[in-house]
Motif scaffolding. Structure first.
Motif, PDB file in Angstrom:
ATOM      1  N   LYS A 244     -11.413  67.747  27.820  1.00  0.00           N
ATOM      2  CA  LYS A 244     -10.931  69.089  28.168  1.00  0.00           C
ATOM      3  C   LYS A 244     -11.205  70.117  27.084  1.00  0.00           C
ATOM      4  CE  LYS A 244      -9.351  67.600  32.009  1.00  0.00           C
ATOM      5  NZ  LYS A 244     -10.067  67.899  33.232  1.00  0.00           N
ATOM      6  N   GLY A 245     -11.683  69.642  25.920  1.00  0.00           N
ATOM      7  CA  GLY A 245     -12.011  70.581  24.855  1.00  0.00           C
ATOM      8  C   GLY A 245     -11.990  69.906  23.495  1.00  0.00           C
ATOM      9  N   ASP A 246     -12.717  70.467  22.563  1.00  0.00           N
ATOM     10  CA  ASP A 246     -12.812  69.922  21.214  1.00  0.00           C
ATOM     11  C   ASP A 246     -11.472  70.024  20.503  1.00  0.00           C
ATOM     12  OD1 ASP A 246     -15.414  69.779  22.036  1.00  0.00           O
ATOM     13  OD2 ASP A 246     -16.185  71.213  20.560  1.00  0.00           O
ATOM     14  N   ARG A 247     -11.187  69.039  19.659  1.00  0.00           N
ATOM     15  CA  ARG A 247      -9.940  69.017  18.902  1.00  0.00           C
ATOM     16  C   ARG A 247     -10.202  68.439  17.520  1.00  0.00           C
ATOM     17  NH1 ARG A 247      -8.230  70.112  23.587  1.00  0.00           N
ATOM     18  NH2 ARG A 247      -6.108  70.038  24.333  1.00  0.00           N
ATOM     19  N   TYR A 248      -9.310  68.738  16.587  1.00  0.00           N
ATOM     20  CA  TYR A 248      -9.305  68.082  15.292  1.00  0.00           C
ATOM     21  C   TYR A 248      -8.227  66.998  15.349  1.00  0.00           C
ATOM     22  CZ  TYR A 248      -5.504  71.422  14.275  1.00  0.00           C
ATOM     23  OH  TYR A 248      -4.354  72.173  14.321  1.00  0.00           O
ATOM     24  N   ILE A 249      -8.168  66.139  14.350  1.00  0.00           N
ATOM     25  CA  ILE A 249      -7.304  64.948  14.412  1.00  0.00           C
ATOM     26  C   ILE A 249      -5.853  65.297  14.695  1.00  0.00           C
ATOM     27  CG2 ILE A 249      -6.359  63.004  13.087  1.00  0.00           C
ATOM     28  CD1 ILE A 249      -9.172  62.449  13.969  1.00  0.00           C
ATOM     29  N   TYR A 250      -5.291  66.221  13.934  1.00  0.00           N
ATOM     30  CA  TYR A 250      -3.888  66.566  14.164  1.00  0.00           C
ATOM     31  C   TYR A 250      -3.706  67.121  15.576  1.00  0.00           C
ATOM     32  CZ  TYR A 250       0.681  68.714  13.907  1.00  0.00           C
ATOM     33  OH  TYR A 250       1.976  69.068  14.175  1.00  0.00           O
ATOM     34  N   GLY A 251      -4.669  67.921  16.038  1.00  0.00           N
ATOM     35  CA  GLY A 251      -4.592  68.467  17.390  1.00  0.00           C
ATOM     36  C   GLY A 251      -4.623  67.377  18.451  1.00  0.00           C
ATOM     37  N   LEU A 252      -5.420  66.334  18.239  1.00  0.00           N
ATOM     38  CA  LEU A 252      -5.444  65.195  19.166  1.00  0.00           C
ATOM     39  C   LEU A 252      -4.087  64.502  19.202  1.00  0.00           C
ATOM     40  CD1 LEU A 252      -8.909  63.579  18.379  1.00  0.00           C
ATOM     41  CD2 LEU A 252      -8.137  64.375  20.623  1.00  0.00           C
TER      42      LEU A 252
ATOM     43  N   SER B  12      -1.508  66.706  20.839  1.00  0.00           N
ATOM     44  CA  SER B  12      -1.734  66.796  22.287  1.00  0.00           C
ATOM     45  C   SER B  12      -1.220  65.549  22.997  1.00  0.00           C
ATOM     46  CB  SER B  12      -3.222  66.970  22.589  1.00  0.00           C
ATOM     47  OG  SER B  12      -3.672  68.225  22.145  1.00  0.00           O
ATOM     48  N   ILE B  13      -1.479  64.378  22.427  1.00  0.00           N
ATOM     49  CA  ILE B  13      -0.988  63.131  23.030  1.00  0.00           C
ATOM     50  C   ILE B  13       0.530  63.165  23.119  1.00  0.00           C
ATOM     51  CG2 ILE B  13      -0.731  60.638  22.661  1.00  0.00           C
ATOM     52  CD1 ILE B  13      -3.629  60.744  21.451  1.00  0.00           C
ATOM     53  N   GLN B  14       1.163  63.555  22.036  1.00  0.00           N
ATOM     54  CA  GLN B  14       2.630  63.612  22.018  1.00  0.00           C
ATOM     55  C   GLN B  14       3.150  64.674  22.990  1.00  0.00           C
ATOM     56  OE1 GLN B  14       4.354  64.451  18.195  1.00  0.00           O
ATOM     57  NE2 GLN B  14       6.373  63.751  18.835  1.00  0.00           N
ATOM     58  N   ASP B  15       2.557  65.854  22.982  1.00  0.00           N
ATOM     59  CA  ASP B  15       3.027  66.944  23.834  1.00  0.00           C
ATOM     60  C   ASP B  15       2.805  66.661  25.316  1.00  0.00           C
ATOM     61  OD1 ASP B  15       3.785  68.298  21.545  1.00  0.00           O
ATOM     62  OD2 ASP B  15       2.130  69.745  21.633  1.00  0.00           O
ATOM     63  N   TYR B  16       1.583  66.240  25.679  1.00  0.00           N
ATOM     64  CA  TYR B  16       1.270  66.004  27.087  1.00  0.00           C
ATOM     65  C   TYR B  16       2.049  64.824  27.657  1.00  0.00           C
ATOM     66  CZ  TYR B  16      -2.680  69.219  26.492  1.00  0.00           C
ATOM     67  OH  TYR B  16      -3.479  70.303  26.234  1.00  0.00           O
ATOM     68  N   SER B  17       2.404  63.868  26.808  1.00  0.00           N
ATOM     69  CA  SER B  17       3.194  62.721  27.271  1.00  0.00           C
ATOM     70  C   SER B  17       4.693  63.010  27.223  1.00  0.00           C
ATOM     71  CB  SER B  17       2.886  61.481  26.427  1.00  0.00           C
ATOM     72  OG  SER B  17       3.432  61.595  25.130  1.00  0.00           O
ATOM     73  N   GLU B  18       5.036  64.236  26.892  1.00  0.00           N
ATOM     74  CA  GLU B  18       6.436  64.673  26.770  1.00  0.00           C
ATOM     75  C   GLU B  18       7.209  63.796  25.788  1.00  0.00           C
ATOM     76  OE1 GLU B  18       7.731  64.710  30.862  1.00  0.00           O
ATOM     77  OE2 GLU B  18       6.660  66.594  31.245  1.00  0.00           O
ATOM     78  N   GLY B  19       6.526  63.437  24.684  1.00  0.00           N
ATOM     79  CA  GLY B  19       7.158  62.668  23.620  1.00  0.00           C
ATOM     80  C   GLY B  19       7.240  61.172  23.883  1.00  0.00           C
TER      81      GLY B  19
END
Length: 140
Positions: free
Chosen positions: A22-30, A33-40
């Motif tokens: 869905k778009g380029d990310r850096y490590i912290y952003g990845l 995103s995993i934590q945010d999209y999975s609702e923690g």
């Protein structure tokens, strides 16, 4: 409580590639995103994400580039490559197959009475039926 890290380590490639699709990310952003999209519900360490991105990059499934942020600071961003998109599709198909198989098992067991000494006389038939399904070795 079961060991969640064993299961998570098996799907980290899938999670990283899904987000990069869905778009380029850096490590912290990845990781965020995993934590945010999975609702923690899914928390993966930065070290695990670094390990996965390193492996995927060595396999030419993703690439990296540096981007200047601010006056002096740079960030390494990751981008999914065509080989990574194909691998993502394969992983997604495998995950959905396993997930639907698990759902079928749960539904079948909901209709069976719980017994301490369950009849296993049909286990040979169950084994034969599983020959065409997903194996534990990752081969379908």
């Amino acid at each position: 409580m079961p060991k969640r890290h064993n299961f998570i380590s098996g799907i980290t490639d899938l999670l990283v590639l899904t987000i990069l699709s869905k778009g380029d990310r850096y490590i912290y952003g990845l990781t965020k995103s995993i934590q945010d999209y999975s609702e923690g519900r899914i928390n993966i360490s930065l070290n695990t994400v670094y390990t996965v991105t390193y492996k995927l990059e060595n396999e030419n499934k993703i690439s990296e580039y540096t981007k200047l942020v601010g006056k002096k600071r740079t960030r390494v961003y990751y981008h999914i490559e065509e080989a990574g998109r194909k691998y993502l599709q394969d992983l997604t198909d495998e995950f959905l197959n396993i997930s639907s198989g698990y759902d079928a098992i749960i539904k079948a067991l909901e209709n069976e009475p719980a017994e301490e000494d369950a009849d296993v006389s049909g286990s040979e038939d169950l084994y034969a039926a599983s020959e065409g399904g997903v194996s534990g070795s990752g081969e379908a």
